[in-house]
Design a protein around this motif. Sequence first.
Motif, PDB file in Angstrom:
ATOM      1  N   THR A 179       0.922  -1.232  -0.083  1.00  0.00           N
ATOM      2  CA  THR A 179       0.186   0.130  -0.061  1.00  0.00           C
ATOM      3  C   THR A 179       0.796   1.127  -0.129  1.00  0.00           C
ATOM      4  O   THR A 179       0.267   2.434  -0.459  1.00  0.00           O
ATOM      5  CB  THR A 179      -1.105   0.073   1.341  1.00  0.00           C
ATOM      6  OG1 THR A 179      -0.155  -0.257   2.355  1.00  0.00           O
ATOM      7  CG2 THR A 179      -2.023  -1.089   1.516  1.00  0.00           C
ATOM      8  N   THR A 180       2.152   1.157   0.384  1.00  0.00           N
ATOM      9  CA  THR A 180       3.002   2.316   0.459  1.00  0.00           C
ATOM     10  C   THR A 180       4.518   1.628  -0.365  1.00  0.00           C
ATOM     11  O   THR A 180       4.602   0.628  -0.194  1.00  0.00           O
ATOM     12  CB  THR A 180       3.343   2.946   1.757  1.00  0.00           C
ATOM     13  OG1 THR A 180       3.791   1.621   2.549  1.00  0.00           O
ATOM     14  CG2 THR A 180       1.973   3.549   2.431  1.00  0.00           C
ATOM     15  N   ARG A 181       4.857   2.581  -0.993  1.00  0.00           N
ATOM     16  CA  ARG A 181       6.072   2.514  -1.750  1.00  0.00           C
ATOM     17  C   ARG A 181       7.477   2.218  -0.645  1.00  0.00           C
ATOM     18  O   ARG A 181       7.595   3.316   0.106  1.00  0.00           O
ATOM     19  CB  ARG A 181       6.553   3.375  -2.894  1.00  0.00           C
ATOM     20  CG  ARG A 181       5.556   3.305  -4.355  1.00  0.00           C
ATOM     21  CD  ARG A 181       5.728   2.306  -4.965  1.00  0.00           C
ATOM     22  NE  ARG A 181       7.217   2.551  -5.757  1.00  0.00           N
ATOM     23  CZ  ARG A 181       7.291   2.954  -6.737  1.00  0.00           C
ATOM     24  NH1 ARG A 181       6.202   3.667  -7.543  1.00  0.00           N
ATOM     25  NH2 ARG A 181       8.354   3.231  -7.477  1.00  0.00           N
TER      26      ARG A 181
ATOM     27  N   SER B 236       5.770  -7.320   5.643  1.00  0.00           N
ATOM     28  CA  SER B 236       4.699  -6.949   5.437  1.00  0.00           C
ATOM     29  C   SER B 236       3.453  -7.660   5.671  1.00  0.00           C
ATOM     30  O   SER B 236       3.935  -8.952   5.671  1.00  0.00           O
ATOM     31  CB  SER B 236       4.569  -6.285   4.049  1.00  0.00           C
ATOM     32  OG  SER B 236       4.501  -7.060   3.090  1.00  0.00           O
TER      33      SER B 236
ATOM     34  N   GLU C 263       0.262  -4.335   3.978  1.00  0.00           N
ATOM     35  CA  GLU C 263       1.067  -3.279   4.726  1.00  0.00           C
ATOM     36  C   GLU C 263       2.224  -3.159   5.296  1.00  0.00           C
ATOM     37  O   GLU C 263       2.670  -4.586   5.904  1.00  0.00           O
ATOM     38  CB  GLU C 263      -0.071  -2.929   5.865  1.00  0.00           C
ATOM     39  CG  GLU C 263       0.197  -1.629   6.897  1.00  0.00           C
ATOM     40  CD  GLU C 263      -0.376  -0.336   5.931  1.00  0.00           C
ATOM     41  OE1 GLU C 263      -0.024   0.668   5.975  1.00  0.00           O
ATOM     42  OE2 GLU C 263      -1.497  -0.494   4.933  1.00  0.00           O
TER      43      GLU C 263
ATOM     44  N   ARG D   5       9.582  -2.681  -5.753  1.00  0.00           N
ATOM     45  CA  ARG D   5       8.172  -2.834  -5.935  1.00  0.00           C
ATOM     46  C   ARG D   5       7.832  -4.353  -5.807  1.00  0.00           C
ATOM     47  O   ARG D   5       8.531  -5.160  -6.256  1.00  0.00           O
ATOM     48  CB  ARG D   5       7.613  -2.047  -6.937  1.00  0.00           C
ATOM     49  CG  ARG D   5       8.017  -0.819  -7.084  1.00  0.00           C
ATOM     50  CD  ARG D   5       7.611  -0.019  -8.408  1.00  0.00           C
ATOM     51  NE  ARG D   5       6.313  -0.092  -8.889  1.00  0.00           N
ATOM     52  CZ  ARG D   5       5.959   0.179 -10.048  1.00  0.00           C
ATOM     53  NH1 ARG D   5       6.653   0.339 -11.148  1.00  0.00           N
ATOM     54  NH2 ARG D   5       4.406   0.323 -10.199  1.00  0.00           N
TER      55      ARG D   5
END
Length: 792
Positions: free
Chosen positions: A505-507, A537, A545, A785
């Motif tokens: 959800t966040t880079r 995560s 997350e 990513r």
Amino acid sequence: MPNGLDLDILAIHRRGSYAQANLPGLHVAAPPRRLARRRADDILVLFLELKGNSPLTASQQTQLLEGVSKKYYEQRGSVTAAMHAAAGALNHYLLDRNHRSASSGLQSVGLLAMIVTRGDQVFLGQSGPVHAFVVSDAGSQHIYDTSTAGRGLGTTQKTPVRFTHAGMQQGGLLVISPAPPPTWTVATLSDRHKARLEVLHRDLTSQSGPDLKAVICQVQPGTGQVHLLQPRPQKPVSAAASPMAPGQVTRDHIPAPDRGAATPPRPAMRPEQAPDRPTEAPLEAPIAPVPSIEEGFFEGGSVGLTAETPVETVTQVPALPSSGTAPADIRPPAVSGSRARRRRTTSPEAVKAVRARRPVLGPILLSASRVLSRGLSAFGQGLRALLARMMPGEGLITLPASVMMTMAIAVPVIFVAIATVVYYDRGLAAQHQVYVNQASQKAAQTIELSEPDDLRRAWASVLDLLDIAAAYGSTPEAEALYEQAQTALDQLEGVSRLAFEEALTTRLTDAVRIGRMVATNEDLYLLNSEDGSILRSWRTGRGYEFDPTFRCGPGAYGSLIVGRLIDLTALPKGNEFNATVLGMDINGNLLYCIPGQSPIAAPLVPPDSNWGNPLAITFDSGSLYILDPQTNAVWMYIGINGAFNDRPRLYFGDDIPPMKDVIDFAANRQDLYLLHEDGHLTTCTFSAVAASPTRCDDPALFVDSRPGRQDTPLIEGARFNQILFNPPPDPSIFLMDTDEEALYHFSVRLTFQRQFRSGASLGDGDVTSFAVSPDRTVFLGVGNRIFYATMP
């Protein structure tokens, strides 16, 4: 380099306190016209230093490195895979040369540094004891590790290369030298990295001894060009005559540059010249056929290395062995008929093909402009002479020189503007339709074909033509035909397309490069190959997350120092430490990592032969397996509730397969799978019974039931670099081909099931890792990513 940044490359070569005119072994290459997929934006810099009593001349080194750069650009796949293939070609050449001259006692070892720039990213490869300093505002480091870079090239069949990846920022500095002066440290370079190159050269050479070879790369504001610079050769000035240090020169002592003056060619150094005498040797700058000479403090070539200015290089390595003796890593890889689905941005192959086929508009219009200018000038002069003869007085009608000059400039510009508008309005659409029509005809011919190989080639040709057409535009007809061709090829190759989407959800930051992953049904753990730490995560309703509180990485844990983690493996629940993931460093120190708690470190009892260079670990059926190719071993630690306190046992019996080129492995109870660098597998079955010892099959056969395929040790068109065993209820072997971004699914007996590919582009970058969770979720790591999809 990205727009707005230039890369200045300064070559330093001092011998006996004299600044030499060039640096043998330095080669800068731009992408040639014909190159592999995803190589179009790569700029390659090679720096070779030969040690020993069998040197090569400067011209021989240049020809050799041109062949090595060709090998890089024709290699498909990731940047590091192409760099490794290029280093492998050079290693094979030097090894064969050393073998042929062994009887005469002549030997040489190659110390190689490879620099590849792609956009704002820099990849560094080192073979042998070569020092590298990376200096920027974000941090600095001294990269030098002979345990991973090896002794150099030309000594063994294995090609040792240490890879480092870093972002490139304005003002960043990269310094390469096989033997830097002791005064060159991270601290001293950090203080000077933003200085001008002439100042930096003066400061660094004043701290060096009489002999020095180095390459300095600095990022500057610019227009995406690469400049190859060298100090002017100059004799050292005595201390009595000048306060400057020997060999030190400042810009004030150089005449102002005359950029309009032509620079005549300079004679090359003759063999009979003394090696320590400065000479005006020509600058070897292979990035341009005719490099410009930039006068002033430095002299060198400057070429804009953009996609619009491809430059061809010489394509032969001198005295390479015959193809019959070449190892697999220097042969061009087999091309598979299967292709990844076209990305929305035009592929580099299509762009290259278009440029090779269509007329280059700029030079044509420029030539037309010059012809028109000359014609108008001649027409004006003739008109004036005619009017002078026809009219009664010579001074009644005259065309001033300013008017004639204006006409000579304005009219060609108008013609160029009109031609440009017409070309882009009608020419591109017409060219697009030409290639679409050719693709349609090729697709229609497939009805008459029945052999699978013929069908593969035909549909691949359709895709190639449509890739070229896409460079001129897009139409619904072309899109529909592309889908038809891709679907036909997918059916022949057993490809299932997955709808991947961003997992996190966040880079993650640019300081993260994912080298390995393991996945459970709840968590995803990532090994950051940049610093050797593990990130966590967890699954949420929106994706995964990132856990900023998770701690698992190098450091001091009591009296035990844990280094960079080389690999990770998931642990079952209910183990003694309540850990979810286990990491290990190169010295056999384990790190048990627990969400919400501090890690627990524990050393393994080393083997009797001690550790060589552990490469990977895996956990299966209560035992920990450690791959150590350097000692030709796989060690087994029998665990008790997650603790491994006993001495290890060698997995093999008397029959041990060769493992020097093994890059990854997997375990399934008594079965072991060893993945070799060329993509073939060795399979072994463990036995503790002396009458029936552990046995291995090398190479193991892949059972390939696809139309037209045969059982073979190598899958055509695939080069696997990671392997994973997925436990029941569907026990399987997964192999990752990062070159084609394909995940191959096999049974535990290596029967082909299918391969998974993305249905759309995953963006820029190479796939560096993968994982499969027990609930059949596939994860792909691309740089920093993560993408995931559910297998059908």
